[in-house]
Design a protein around this motif. Sequence first.
Motif, short mmCIF file in Angstrom:
data_model
loop_
_atom_site.label_atom_id
_atom_site.label_comp_id
_atom_site.label_asym_id
_atom_site.label_seq_id
_atom_site.Cartn_x
_atom_site.Cartn_y
_atom_site.Cartn_z
N ILE A 202 -11.67 -14.07 -23.80
CA ILE A 202 -10.55 -14.16 -24.74
C ILE A 202 -10.32 -15.61 -25.11
CG2 ILE A 202 -8.04 -13.90 -24.98
CD1 ILE A 202 -8.19 -11.48 -23.16
N VAL A 203 -10.03 -15.86 -26.39
CA VAL A 203 -9.56 -17.16 -26.84
C VAL A 203 -8.32 -16.96 -27.70
CG1 VAL A 203 -11.81 -18.32 -26.78
CG2 VAL A 203 -11.08 -17.13 -28.87
N GLU A 204 -7.51 -17.99 -27.78
CA GLU A 204 -6.37 -18.00 -28.69
C GLU A 204 -6.86 -18.36 -30.08
OE1 GLU A 204 -2.43 -20.76 -29.70
OE2 GLU A 204 -3.56 -21.09 -27.85
N ILE A 205 -6.41 -17.61 -31.09
CA ILE A 205 -6.77 -17.92 -32.46
C ILE A 205 -5.51 -18.16 -33.29
CG2 ILE A 205 -9.00 -16.72 -32.53
CD1 ILE A 205 -7.52 -14.30 -33.77
N TYR A 206 -5.70 -18.87 -34.38
CA TYR A 206 -4.66 -19.11 -35.37
C TYR A 206 -5.31 -18.71 -36.69
CZ TYR A 206 -1.06 -21.92 -37.88
OH TYR A 206 -0.04 -22.36 -38.69
N THR A 207 -4.91 -17.59 -37.25
CA THR A 207 -5.65 -17.01 -38.38
C THR A 207 -5.69 -17.94 -39.59
OG1 THR A 207 -3.68 -15.80 -39.11
CG2 THR A 207 -5.21 -14.65 -37.63
N THR A 208 -4.74 -18.84 -39.70
CA THR A 208 -4.76 -19.78 -40.83
C THR A 208 -5.97 -20.70 -40.77
OG1 THR A 208 -2.34 -19.70 -40.97
CG2 THR A 208 -3.43 -21.55 -42.05
N ILE A 209 -6.46 -20.99 -39.56
CA ILE A 209 -7.66 -21.83 -39.44
C ILE A 209 -8.84 -21.13 -40.09
CG2 ILE A 209 -9.29 -22.85 -37.81
CD1 ILE A 209 -6.97 -23.28 -35.89
N GLY A 215 -11.93 -21.38 -47.43
CA GLY A 215 -11.60 -21.99 -48.71
C GLY A 215 -10.27 -21.58 -49.30
N ILE A 216 -9.44 -20.90 -48.53
CA ILE A 216 -8.14 -20.48 -49.04
C ILE A 216 -7.17 -21.65 -48.90
CG2 ILE A 216 -6.24 -18.85 -48.76
CD1 ILE A 216 -8.25 -16.86 -47.63
N ARG A 217 -6.52 -22.01 -49.97
CA ARG A 217 -5.67 -23.19 -49.99
C ARG A 217 -4.37 -22.97 -49.21
NH1 ARG A 217 -6.55 -22.59 -55.37
NH2 ARG A 217 -4.30 -22.44 -55.79
N ARG A 224 -4.05 -9.75 -49.84
CA ARG A 224 -3.46 -8.43 -49.92
C ARG A 224 -4.21 -7.50 -50.88
NH1 ARG A 224 1.05 -12.03 -49.68
NH2 ARG A 224 2.21 -11.77 -47.73
N ASP A 225 -5.46 -7.85 -51.19
CA ASP A 225 -6.27 -6.97 -52.03
C ASP A 225 -7.74 -7.15 -51.67
OD1 ASP A 225 -7.54 -9.04 -53.96
OD2 ASP A 225 -5.39 -9.47 -54.11
N ALA A 226 -8.56 -6.21 -52.12
CA ALA A 226 -9.98 -6.20 -51.75
C ALA A 226 -10.72 -7.42 -52.27
CB ALA A 226 -10.63 -4.92 -52.27
N GLU A 227 -10.42 -7.82 -53.50
CA GLU A 227 -11.14 -8.94 -54.11
C GLU A 227 -10.89 -10.24 -53.35
OE1 GLU A 227 -10.76 -5.61 -56.72
OE2 GLU A 227 -9.19 -6.78 -55.72
N SER A 228 -9.64 -10.50 -52.99
CA SER A 228 -9.33 -11.73 -52.25
C SER A 228 -10.04 -11.76 -50.91
CB SER A 228 -7.82 -11.84 -52.05
OG SER A 228 -7.14 -11.94 -53.28
N LEU A 229 -10.04 -10.63 -50.23
CA LEU A 229 -10.70 -10.56 -48.93
C LEU A 229 -12.20 -10.78 -49.06
CD1 LEU A 229 -10.73 -10.06 -45.91
CD2 LEU A 229 -10.68 -7.60 -46.36
N ASP A 230 -12.83 -10.16 -50.05
CA ASP A 230 -14.27 -10.32 -50.21
C ASP A 230 -14.66 -11.75 -50.59
OD1 ASP A 230 -15.14 -7.85 -49.44
OD2 ASP A 230 -15.14 -6.99 -51.46
N ARG A 231 -13.83 -12.42 -51.39
CA ARG A 231 -14.11 -13.82 -51.72
C ARG A 231 -14.08 -14.68 -50.46
NH1 ARG A 231 -10.83 -12.96 -56.31
NH2 ARG A 231 -9.03 -13.87 -55.22
N ALA A 232 -13.09 -14.45 -49.62
CA ALA A 232 -12.99 -15.23 -48.39
C ALA A 232 -14.14 -14.91 -47.44
CB ALA A 232 -11.65 -14.95 -47.71
N ASP A 253 -6.19 -10.41 -42.12
CA ASP A 253 -6.29 -11.55 -41.21
C ASP A 253 -7.27 -11.25 -40.08
OD1 ASP A 253 -4.53 -13.11 -42.62
OD2 ASP A 253 -2.85 -12.88 -41.22
N ALA A 254 -7.19 -10.05 -39.51
CA ALA A 254 -8.08 -9.69 -38.41
C ALA A 254 -9.53 -9.65 -38.87
CB ALA A 254 -7.66 -8.35 -37.82
N ILE A 255 -9.79 -9.07 -40.03
CA ILE A 255 -11.16 -8.97 -40.53
C ILE A 255 -11.74 -10.36 -40.80
CG2 ILE A 255 -12.52 -8.25 -42.54
CD1 ILE A 255 -10.72 -5.74 -42.66
N LEU A 256 -10.98 -11.20 -41.50
CA LEU A 256 -11.50 -12.53 -41.83
C LEU A 256 -11.71 -13.37 -40.57
CD1 LEU A 256 -12.27 -14.40 -44.19
CD2 LEU A 256 -9.97 -15.36 -44.02
N THR A 257 -10.79 -13.28 -39.62
CA THR A 257 -10.91 -14.12 -38.43
C THR A 257 -12.04 -13.67 -37.53
OG1 THR A 257 -8.52 -14.53 -38.56
CG2 THR A 257 -9.63 -15.16 -36.52
N ALA A 258 -12.32 -12.37 -37.48
CA ALA A 258 -13.50 -11.91 -36.73
C ALA A 258 -14.77 -12.49 -37.34
CB ALA A 258 -13.55 -10.39 -36.71
#
Length: 291
Positions: A202-209, A215-217, A224-232, A253-258
């Motif tokens: 286990i590690v501690e995560i901060y999803t904003t990292i 590349g999210i500013r 909150r939509d499919a397109e934004s998630l796929d771009r990230a 957040d969980a999907i992107l951070t994984a």
Amino acid sequence: MAIAPDRFSHFAAIDWSGAVGARQPGIAVAICTHGAEAPTLVAAEGGWSRAAALDWLASAMPPDTLVGLDLGPSLPFVDRGAFFPGWSDSPADARGLWRLVEAICADDPHLGASSFVDHDAIAPHLRRHGGRKGVFFEGRGRLRVTEEAQGLQGLNPTSALNLVGAAQVGKSSLTGMRVLHRLAGRLPVWPFDPLPASGSAIVEIYTTIAARAAGIRKGLSKMRDAESLDRALAALGSAPHRPLARYDDHATDAILTAAWLRTTAHRADFWAPPALTPYIAQTEGWTFGVS
């Protein structure tokens, strides 16, 4: 500290919740393997609860998984030499803090932490709802060393001693400590435990990292939509995700951070940040990805 590219077989991220109740809609679990396939959400029958997440971590998570928990595993210690200065029962290290939270909250249902928040010796150090600001709570609240380092990286950390507002992380942290206490001896938690040569951790995560790495500013880290998630995801070398029934901050957040953990798990600098001393490792811990 060299980390072999194949040290872990799976990469998981858990967006945590300190909300009261039997089920927590704010908990989301995502997992992926090596390669480019996007992480997928893990479902729990009836919805996630903290107890269900504990069971998944202890017995259902695949072997050799690096799992990030989006919660603070400890409280500020280094700045004052104590979690709760002036209290004779203030624990000496993070594991002692986990034991204390568990002992005080033993009768709180659903792995809650309300009794800890309202404890006579602890409440003066907290900022609670209803304008109840403890006499020892100053300014924005004390920060851990890793949170100070987050600020230097342009992030906006929040004190775990602050339990008020949409950005508060205190309730998640305290309820998470009950889970970490119950996992003792079964699943190592870095950096309180050294990273073992094999097995899950286990590690501690901060999803904003993860969001910044994709590349999210600043100020636009919520997807909150499919397109934004796929771009990230694409920015992290991941294929598009499987469509979700519902898009919310917790799931995305969980999907992107994984996916981010998959790209960074081998980075030696993330496992050995210069400011992480043995003293800090045992008292406050560290956020994975903060250098």
